[in-house]
Design an enzyme around this catalytic site. Structure first.
Site, PDB file in Angstrom:
ATOM      1  N   ARG A  42       9.698 -13.874 -10.544  1.00 37.13           N
ATOM      2  CA  ARG A  42      10.073 -12.905  -9.491  1.00 37.13           C
ATOM      3  C   ARG A  42      10.812 -11.734 -10.131  1.00 37.13           C
ATOM      4  NH1 ARG A  42      14.604 -13.706  -7.339  1.00 37.13           N
ATOM      5  NH2 ARG A  42      14.339 -15.884  -6.768  1.00 37.13           N
ATOM      6  N   TYR A  82       2.916   8.098   8.071  1.00 37.80           N
ATOM      7  CA  TYR A  82       2.047   6.926   8.215  1.00 37.80           C
ATOM      8  C   TYR A  82       2.634   5.986   9.293  1.00 37.80           C
ATOM      9  CZ  TYR A  82       0.343   2.265   7.173  1.00 37.80           C
ATOM     10  OH  TYR A  82      -0.155   1.004   7.291  1.00 37.80           O
ATOM     11  N   ASP A  99       5.881  10.152  -0.648  1.00 37.30           N
ATOM     12  CA  ASP A  99       4.769   9.208  -0.636  1.00 37.30           C
ATOM     13  C   ASP A  99       3.558   9.947  -1.201  1.00 37.30           C
ATOM     14  OD1 ASP A  99       2.563   7.636   0.056  1.00 37.30           O
ATOM     15  OD2 ASP A  99       3.574   6.781   1.792  1.00 37.30           O
ATOM     16  N   LYS A 130      -4.605   1.913  -2.170  1.00 35.22           N
ATOM     17  CA  LYS A 130      -5.554   3.023  -1.984  1.00 35.22           C
ATOM     18  C   LYS A 130      -6.104   3.490  -3.336  1.00 35.22           C
ATOM     19  CE  LYS A 130      -4.416   2.491   2.324  1.00 35.22           C
ATOM     20  NZ  LYS A 130      -3.021   2.225   2.477  1.00 35.22           N
TER      21      LYS A 130
HETATM   22  C1  LIG Z   1       0.445   7.150   3.105  1.00 30.24           C
HETATM   23  C2  LIG Z   1       0.614   5.663   3.178  1.00 30.24           C
HETATM   24  N1  LIG Z   1       1.774   5.115   2.778  1.00 30.24           N
HETATM   25  C3  LIG Z   1       1.976   3.786   2.838  1.00 30.24           C
HETATM   26  C4  LIG Z   1       1.020   2.935   3.350  1.00 30.24           C
HETATM   27  C5  LIG Z   1       1.300   1.453   3.448  1.00 30.24           C
HETATM   28  O1  LIG Z   1       0.653   0.795   2.404  1.00 30.24           O
HETATM   29  P1  LIG Z   1       0.131  -0.733   2.478  1.00 30.24           P
HETATM   30  O2  LIG Z   1      -0.936  -0.792   3.509  1.00 30.24           O
HETATM   31  O3  LIG Z   1      -0.328  -0.980   1.080  1.00 30.24           O
HETATM   32  O4  LIG Z   1       1.310  -1.562   2.854  1.00 30.24           O
HETATM   33  C6  LIG Z   1      -0.193   3.462   3.773  1.00 30.24           C
HETATM   34  C7  LIG Z   1      -1.233   2.570   4.329  1.00 30.24           C
HETATM   35  O5  LIG Z   1      -2.211   3.010   4.863  1.00 30.24           O
HETATM   36  C8  LIG Z   1      -0.397   4.864   3.690  1.00 30.24           C
HETATM   37  O6  LIG Z   1      -1.543   5.415   4.110  1.00 30.24           O
END
Ligand SMILES: Cc1ncc(COP(=O)(O)O)c(C=O)c1O
Length: 395
Positions: free
Chosen positions: A45, A97, A169, A194
């Protein structure tokens, strides 16, 4: 674009065996010679060699001092929020998001952390939104799903004048196209699910820190809260990163063609893509990104969820699914899928219209993708014509 050779060769051969691919250390613990005497790893971990390799690669890609990998993008976001305390405020981009919105409003509000949402594409709103309790500015650029672009360097300057941290982000651009730390950000988060992973085969998240001190704080949260990325998933992200540059180049090229096509279709109202000259902050995008990414969104003249459903259920190559950034093209209807946790009025106010459709442009031949979306949009026009003929007969 950053240098592909540097990226490929930042992935080390295994120092123990010379294996050209990074080994997967599928282990929970590490044998110690004496208490506290070990080879740098004690419990998986806390640290794992495969995960550590991924963390070093992404830190170097983003020009950060360190990175920590998490079990999802949301776990990465969660780790950043844990730097704050009860009573602190975040100033965030208003079409954030949906999962981040849910985390902020339904989990962290209970612990006394407030979020103030503003349109961060307008610098005066950023300055006006800062209160004595603000500790952090939270950007996505481009945003999900309306591809809003915020001026990262200008907002970093505002943040630092006010002693605030700036977290960006960078999921949609990826470090192949944009490096927020070079523009002044303190923290970068990714849904590595992604583009970093790139093959729609895992869920993962990463936080990159500008300074060693911040990286240490995030590493503490990673170990203390425990939402770590598993060794095999770490390996999958490393494998994705090897082709990140190639993929981002192709995603971006095809997305621009699809966006240009959408602008010409009579059923389409607005097209959102930072690579279009008509995009509100196209010039800012040109300055801070080397290409514009693989996501294109658009609305329909018939701005209803029913019309959007007709389109998203009638494509052949674009598969109806949440997520983005993979080899296969996907499409989704944010109002009823990714952004359904945001109240309708809040969603509409942030620009996510009822008919908005988000496309994730994959690596197929672009002519096939344009043809596919064209026939789905034509089916909408045909359905409208049939309906109006029926109405005419009726009356
Ligand atoms: C811009 C963005 N940030 C964070 C996330 C969250 O990521 P995860 O689905 O891997 O938890 C997403 C998910 O679609 C996203 O599009």
């Amino acid at each position: 674009m950053s240098n592909a050779t540097t990226v490929i060769h930042s992935i080390p051969a295994d120092p123990l065996t010379g294996a050209i691919a990074v080994p997967i250390y599928q282990t929970s613990t590490f044998v110690q010679e004496a208490p506290g005497v070990n080879k740098g790893f004690d419990y998986a971990r806390t640290n794992n060699p495969t995960r550590e390799t991924l963390e070093k690669i992404v830190a170097s890609l983003e020009h950060g001092a360190g990175a920590s990998a998490f079990a999802s993008g949301l776990a990465a976001i969660d780790a950043v929020v844990k730097l704050l305390q009860s009573g602190d405020e975040i100033l965030a981009v208003n079409d954030i998001y949906g999962g981040a919105f849910r985390l902020f409003t339904q989990i962290y509000a209970k612990f006394g952390i407030r979020v103030n949402y503003v349109d961060t594409t307008d610098l005066s709103q950023v300055t006006a939104g800062i209160t004595p309790a603000t500790r952090m500015i939270w950007l996505e650029s481009p945003t999900n799903p309306t591809l809003k672009i915020s001026d990262i360097a200008a907002i970093a300057a505002i943040a630092h004048r006010n002693n605030l941290l700036l977290c960006v982000d960078n999921t949609f651009a990826s470090p192949a196209l944009q490096r927020p730390i070079d523009l002044g950000a303190d923290l970068v988060v990714h849904s590595a699910t992604k583009y970093l992973g790139g093959h729609s085969d895992l869920i993962a998240g990463i936080v990159v820190s500008k300074t060693a001190a911040l990286a240490e704080q995030i590493r503490f949260v990673q170990n203390a809260s425990g939402a770590i990325l598993a060794p095999h998933d770490s390996w999958l992200v490393i494998r994705g990163v090897e082709t990140l540059h190639l993929r981002m180049e192709r995603h971006s090229k095809s997305a621009l063609e699809v966006a240009r096509f959408l602008q010409t279709h009579p059923a389409v109202d607005r097209v959102y893509y930072p690579g279009l000259r008509s995009h509100h902050n196209h010039e800012v995008a040109r300055q801070q990104q080397s290409a514009f990414g693989g996501v294109v969104s658009f609305t329909l003249k018939d701005d209803t969820a029913a019309a959007a459903k007709q389109v998203v259920c009638n494509t052949q190559y674009f598969k109806l699914a949440e997520s983005l950034g993979g080899v296969k093209s996907l499409l989704c209807h944010p109002a009823t899928m990714t952004h359904k946790s945001i109240p309708d009025e809040t969603r509409r106010a942030s620009g996510v219209a009822d008919s908005l459709i988000r496309l994730s442009i994959g690596l197929e031949e672009v002519a096939d993708l344009v043809g596919d979306i064209a026939q789905a949009l034509d089916s909408l026009t045909a359905a409208t014509e049939t309906a109006s003929q029926t109405e005419n007969i009726h009356f």
